[in-house]
Design a protein around this motif. Sequence first.
Motif, mmCIF file in Angstrom:
data_model
loop_
_atom_site.group_PDB
_atom_site.id
_atom_site.type_symbol
_atom_site.label_atom_id
_atom_site.label_comp_id
_atom_site.label_asym_id
_atom_site.label_seq_id
_atom_site.Cartn_x
_atom_site.Cartn_y
_atom_site.Cartn_z
ATOM 1 N N SER A 6 -12.820 -55.396 -72.991
ATOM 2 C CA SER A 6 -12.656 -55.500 -74.437
ATOM 3 C C SER A 6 -11.565 -54.571 -74.908
ATOM 4 O O SER A 6 -11.226 -53.602 -74.232
ATOM 5 C CB SER A 6 -13.979 -55.157 -75.144
ATOM 6 O OG SER A 6 -14.354 -53.826 -74.818
ATOM 7 N N PRO A 7 -10.968 -54.842 -76.081
ATOM 8 C CA PRO A 7 -9.903 -53.980 -76.568
ATOM 9 C C PRO A 7 -10.389 -52.552 -76.754
ATOM 10 O O PRO A 7 -11.506 -52.316 -77.224
ATOM 11 C CB PRO A 7 -9.546 -54.614 -77.928
ATOM 12 C CG PRO A 7 -10.020 -56.021 -77.824
ATOM 13 C CD PRO A 7 -11.220 -55.977 -76.958
ATOM 14 N N GLU A 15 -6.037 -52.539 -85.850
ATOM 15 C CA GLU A 15 -6.978 -53.587 -85.471
ATOM 16 C C GLU A 15 -6.899 -54.778 -86.425
ATOM 17 O O GLU A 15 -6.953 -55.932 -86.004
ATOM 18 C CB GLU A 15 -8.396 -53.013 -85.462
ATOM 19 C CG GLU A 15 -9.438 -53.978 -84.935
ATOM 20 C CD GLU A 15 -10.798 -53.336 -84.825
ATOM 21 O OE1 GLU A 15 -11.752 -54.051 -84.479
ATOM 22 O OE2 GLU A 15 -10.915 -52.123 -85.091
ATOM 23 N N ARG A 16 -6.776 -54.477 -87.721
ATOM 24 C CA ARG A 16 -6.659 -55.551 -88.705
ATOM 25 C C ARG A 16 -5.407 -56.387 -88.457
ATOM 26 O O ARG A 16 -5.433 -57.613 -88.562
ATOM 27 C CB ARG A 16 -6.608 -54.970 -90.119
ATOM 28 C CG ARG A 16 -7.927 -54.457 -90.626
ATOM 29 C CD ARG A 16 -8.875 -55.570 -90.962
ATOM 30 N NE ARG A 16 -8.478 -56.262 -92.189
ATOM 31 C CZ ARG A 16 -9.021 -57.379 -92.628
ATOM 32 N NH1 ARG A 16 -9.959 -57.978 -91.923
ATOM 33 N NH2 ARG A 16 -8.616 -57.938 -93.753
ATOM 34 N N ARG A 17 -4.309 -55.747 -88.113
ATOM 35 C CA ARG A 17 -3.060 -56.486 -87.885
ATOM 36 C C ARG A 17 -3.157 -57.342 -86.625
ATOM 37 O O ARG A 17 -2.633 -58.456 -86.591
ATOM 38 C CB ARG A 17 -1.874 -55.520 -87.809
ATOM 39 C CG ARG A 17 -1.617 -54.772 -89.124
ATOM 40 C CD ARG A 17 -0.233 -54.177 -89.189
ATOM 41 N NE ARG A 17 0.005 -53.154 -88.209
ATOM 42 C CZ ARG A 17 -0.212 -51.855 -88.394
ATOM 43 N NH1 ARG A 17 -0.738 -51.425 -89.548
ATOM 44 N NH2 ARG A 17 0.064 -50.964 -87.455
ATOM 45 N N LEU A 18 -3.852 -56.850 -85.612
ATOM 46 C CA LEU A 18 -4.040 -57.654 -84.404
ATOM 47 C C LEU A 18 -4.952 -58.847 -84.686
ATOM 48 O O LEU A 18 -4.743 -59.933 -84.145
ATOM 49 C CB LEU A 18 -4.618 -56.793 -83.274
ATOM 50 C CG LEU A 18 -3.773 -55.611 -82.797
ATOM 51 C CD1 LEU A 18 -4.296 -55.079 -81.470
ATOM 52 C CD2 LEU A 18 -2.296 -55.971 -82.666
ATOM 53 N N LEU A 81 -10.609 -61.050 -80.453
ATOM 54 C CA LEU A 81 -10.862 -60.125 -81.564
ATOM 55 C C LEU A 81 -11.689 -60.750 -82.678
ATOM 56 O O LEU A 81 -12.412 -60.054 -83.380
ATOM 57 C CB LEU A 81 -9.533 -59.626 -82.152
ATOM 58 C CG LEU A 81 -8.609 -58.874 -81.199
ATOM 59 C CD1 LEU A 81 -7.294 -58.566 -81.889
ATOM 60 C CD2 LEU A 81 -9.282 -57.592 -80.732
ATOM 61 N N LEU A 82 -11.557 -62.054 -82.855
ATOM 62 C CA LEU A 82 -12.224 -62.742 -83.952
ATOM 63 C C LEU A 82 -13.246 -63.733 -83.433
ATOM 64 O O LEU A 82 -13.073 -64.312 -82.369
ATOM 65 C CB LEU A 82 -11.207 -63.500 -84.818
ATOM 66 C CG LEU A 82 -10.165 -62.682 -85.574
ATOM 67 C CD1 LEU A 82 -9.178 -63.620 -86.246
ATOM 68 C CD2 LEU A 82 -10.826 -61.782 -86.609
#
Length: 325
Positions: A6-7, A15-18, A81-82
């Motif tokens: 996991s990241p 994190e939001r930008r990724l 991530l999502l």
Amino acid sequence: MSGDGSPAKMRWSIERRLEFIEFRLFWEGRVNRSDLVDFFGISVPQASADLGRYQEVAKQNLAYDKRAKSYLVTREFKPVLLELDAQRYLAQLRLIANGILPKEESWLGWVPPYATVPSIARSVDPVKLRKVLDVIRTGSAIHVEYQSLSRPDPLWRWLTPHALAFDGFRWHVRAWCHTRNRFQDFVFARMLSFDETRPDQINAEHDIEWQRFLTFRIGPHPDLETAKRNAIELDYGMQQGEISVETRISLSFYFMHRFGLDIDPKDVQPERQHIVLLNREEIDEAQKRARKETAALASGYIHKKMRNRMIGYDVYLLERLSGTM
């Protein structure tokens, strides 16, 4: 990346930008540096660094296309991530349509042609909302001028709010009413004005109708033809002819009314009411039981309040008598 694949933990802004990169890749099939620069207001080098970080996390998800000057999604794409959710995408379209979310603040780049059925706005005064939030936060009661449907003129009453609720069309305040001695919902827009506040000891845990949940079992109308039943099951994602929906007991009336589940299937044509409630007796019994338990728990508070009033009145009489002696 951490040892489990996991990241690795990173700053929230990165994190939001990724996540944004992954969102655009899945829903639009591409992303480039200018997308990040325009939305987040970062520099071009920072955008390049973010794309590089995403490649480290999910190299199989994107490939740079020199002709398109963009990173394109690959056939091997798998979100890291999502959690892919169509409702999140469609919710942004609805928010844009209702004027709540400006398009430039959404994560959508390209927006498809779309339309929504207009909704009639039920306004909530921000100053009144802030006041109610303060009262809930401090556990206080507030004197409210309220316009009900049952009276021609507004009435001042003491309320002790403990929660907010949305019924699908308008916002309510869930509160103990000191006039009716019970928990109930008050429509925000009908709160005309506020007066003083005072400390209060009502226990929100005693609002069983708020604290407890019900599970509704819903299925197609039994009189629908087989093909139409199959279509309804697909519409609602039913499994073995039904779906289960959970809601607080205090919201169950609104839920049933909104979807026509409060109507007996025998009294409505299946073409007008596609879905029906399968466990009506269970729901009715749970609602009655919750109301009864709430009343029993609240009785202690009512008796205590009445006793304090009597004590206060006795003190008042003693002071009057002592003053005349």
